[in-house]
Design a protein around this motif. Structure first.
Motif, short mmCIF file in Angstrom:
data_model
loop_
_atom_site.label_atom_id
_atom_site.label_comp_id
_atom_site.label_asym_id
_atom_site.label_seq_id
_atom_site.Cartn_x
_atom_site.Cartn_y
_atom_site.Cartn_z
N ALA A 126 0.49 -1.23 0.00
CA ALA A 126 -0.09 0.38 0.24
C ALA A 126 0.95 1.42 0.13
CB ALA A 126 -0.98 -0.03 1.25
N MET A 127 2.51 1.31 0.50
CA MET A 127 2.79 2.29 0.34
C MET A 127 4.08 3.12 -0.34
SD MET A 127 4.61 2.21 4.26
CE MET A 127 5.83 3.16 4.34
N GLY A 128 3.41 1.50 -1.82
CA GLY A 128 4.02 1.89 -3.29
C GLY A 128 5.51 1.10 -3.23
N MET A 129 5.83 0.02 -1.86
CA MET A 129 6.95 -0.31 -2.42
C MET A 129 6.64 -1.93 -3.32
SD MET A 129 7.84 -0.24 1.69
CE MET A 129 9.19 -1.54 1.65
N PRO A 130 7.91 -2.04 -4.35
CA PRO A 130 8.14 -3.65 -5.05
C PRO A 130 7.99 -4.86 -3.59
CG PRO A 130 9.84 -2.20 -5.13
CD PRO A 130 9.35 -1.02 -3.94
N ARG A 131 7.71 -5.68 -4.74
CA ARG A 131 8.17 -6.82 -3.95
C ARG A 131 8.71 -7.16 -3.26
NH1 ARG A 131 4.65 -12.32 -5.79
NH2 ARG A 131 4.26 -13.17 -3.78
N SER A 132 9.81 -6.98 -3.70
CA SER A 132 11.30 -7.40 -3.07
C SER A 132 11.62 -6.26 -2.80
CB SER A 132 12.12 -7.10 -4.63
OG SER A 132 12.09 -5.50 -5.25
N ARG A 133 11.09 -5.62 -2.24
CA ARG A 133 11.66 -4.17 -1.22
C ARG A 133 10.43 -4.72 -0.23
NH1 ARG A 133 15.02 -1.19 1.40
NH2 ARG A 133 14.18 0.28 2.37
N VAL A 134 9.70 -5.18 -0.17
CA VAL A 134 8.58 -5.69 1.31
C VAL A 134 9.07 -6.92 1.50
CG1 VAL A 134 7.02 -6.33 1.98
CG2 VAL A 134 6.90 -5.22 0.21
N ILE A 135 10.01 -7.79 0.67
CA ILE A 135 10.45 -8.25 1.80
C ILE A 135 11.61 -8.55 1.72
CG2 ILE A 135 11.78 -11.09 0.79
CD1 ILE A 135 9.59 -11.13 -1.72
N ARG A 136 12.29 -7.87 1.17
CA ARG A 136 13.83 -7.15 2.07
C ARG A 136 12.88 -6.11 3.19
NH1 ARG A 136 15.26 -5.89 -3.14
NH2 ARG A 136 15.45 -4.04 -1.87
N GLY A 137 12.61 -5.76 3.53
CA GLY A 137 13.03 -4.05 4.40
C GLY A 137 11.55 -5.10 5.59
N VAL A 138 10.49 -5.84 4.39
CA VAL A 138 9.47 -5.65 5.45
C VAL A 138 9.80 -7.60 6.32
CG1 VAL A 138 6.84 -6.54 6.23
CG2 VAL A 138 8.09 -4.38 5.14
N CYS A 139 9.75 -8.17 5.15
CA CYS A 139 9.20 -9.79 5.57
C CYS A 139 10.84 -10.67 6.38
CB CYS A 139 9.20 -10.58 4.40
SG CYS A 139 7.74 -10.14 4.05
N TRP A 140 11.49 -9.41 5.20
CA TRP A 140 12.98 -10.52 6.23
C TRP A 140 13.44 -10.26 7.94
CZ3 TRP A 140 16.68 -10.68 1.34
CH2 TRP A 140 16.70 -12.04 0.75
N ARG A 141 12.92 -9.03 7.34
CA ARG A 141 13.10 -8.55 9.10
C ARG A 141 12.31 -9.24 10.09
NH1 ARG A 141 13.37 -1.86 9.33
NH2 ARG A 141 16.02 -2.81 8.12
N ALA A 142 11.34 -8.91 9.69
CA ALA A 142 10.21 -9.39 10.70
C ALA A 142 10.42 -10.58 11.22
CB ALA A 142 9.58 -9.59 10.52
N ALA A 143 10.51 -11.74 9.93
CA ALA A 143 11.44 -13.26 10.87
C ALA A 143 13.11 -13.45 10.96
CB ALA A 143 11.22 -14.24 9.27
N ARG A 144 13.37 -12.05 11.31
CA ARG A 144 15.01 -11.78 11.23
C ARG A 144 15.53 -13.12 12.29
NH1 ARG A 144 17.80 -6.70 11.70
NH2 ARG A 144 15.85 -5.90 13.90
N ALA A 145 15.00 -13.07 13.43
CA ALA A 145 15.21 -14.25 14.53
C ALA A 145 15.44 -15.66 14.35
CB ALA A 145 14.76 -13.53 15.82
N GLY A 146 14.50 -15.79 13.22
CA GLY A 146 14.37 -17.10 12.91
C GLY A 146 15.11 -17.59 11.85
#
Length: 239
Positions: free
Chosen positions: A182-202
């Motif tokens: 919704a913020m206009g981020m491309p999917r690759s950026r969402v994965i790197r900046g959101v998904c990987w960061r949220a799952a970093r500990a795992g």
């Protein structure tokens, strides 16, 4: 009269349950104490007899001939090299493969095939992987090498990291992905900046699990890297 009989029966039932609970709790504590006693005995014997031989020479001198004084420097250096190289190869490939399975090919037919192959590799005996790498890298060049051992260990590490990465990314709520989109981020950026960061500990836990459970606990590297009393200097020694 009937109420008194019912109350007495209920009281007897509760008393019986309390006695049974106390007996089972006692058995549990006795079993735990029995196991801990043997564990303490083993650790105590290990420390009592092992600390006396733990000298600086163990970490600074190579393995000597039988009956001579020396250390384990060559084994320590070789193990560290193989471990870090194997994780360096397997971790990036495993994280990228697990990311693809979770983010791009979650419901595709090819993803089903990849998961099946990954599960087969996850449960494959290490000796099978060792024989494969031996036939691929050791037999053609005619001698053992640390590179062959590192490749074999990377193949063991890879399916563990793939599975843990996919599972950790699947736990990331879809609302976070939708917020990034919704913020206009491309999917690759969402994965790197959101998904990987949220799952970093795992993700880090999965890499450490592979490192400890499969690399430090296997003897596969001895059969492919070869055994030598010399300190490790290069991954592919000259023939």
């Amino acid at each position: 009269m009937t109420d008194a009989v019912a109350s007495a029966a209920a009281a007897g039932l509760r008393a019986g349950r309390r006695r049974l609970d106390a007996a089972m709790m006692g058995l549990c504590w006795a079993s735990a104490a029995f196991g801990l006693a043997f564990l303490a005995w083993i650790l105590g014997t290990l420390l009592w007899k092992g600390l006396a031989g733990l000298t600086p020479a163990v970490f600074t001198q190579p393995t000597p001939a039988p009956g001579s004084v020396g250390g384990l420097l060559n084994a320590i250096m070789g193990s560290l090299f193989l471990s870090f190289v194997a994780v360096g190869i397997g971790a990036p490939v495993g994280v990228l493969a697990g990311t693809w399975l979770s983010e791009y090919g979650r419901h595709s037919r090819f993803a089903v095939v990849v998961r099946f192959v990954n599960d087969v590799m996850l449960s494959a005996p290490s000796i099978v992987i060792g024989l494969f790498v031996y036939d691929l890298l050791v037999a053609p060049i005619g001698h053992f090498s640390a590179a062959a051992g590192a490749v074999a260990l990377a193949l063991i590490v890879l399916p563990v990291i793939v599975r843990s990465t996919e599972n950790m990314l699947d736990l990331v709520p879809d609302t976070l992905r939708e917020a990034g989109a919704a913020m206009g981020m491309p999917r690759s950026r969402v994965i790197r900046g959101v998904c990987w960061r949220a799952a970093r500990a795992g993700l880090v836990t999965g890499a450490l699990l592979a490192f400890l459970a499969w690399i430090l606990g296997t003897l596969l590297w001895k059969g492919l890297a070869g055994l030598t009393p010399a300190v490790f200097t290069q991954p592919t020694p000259a023939p």
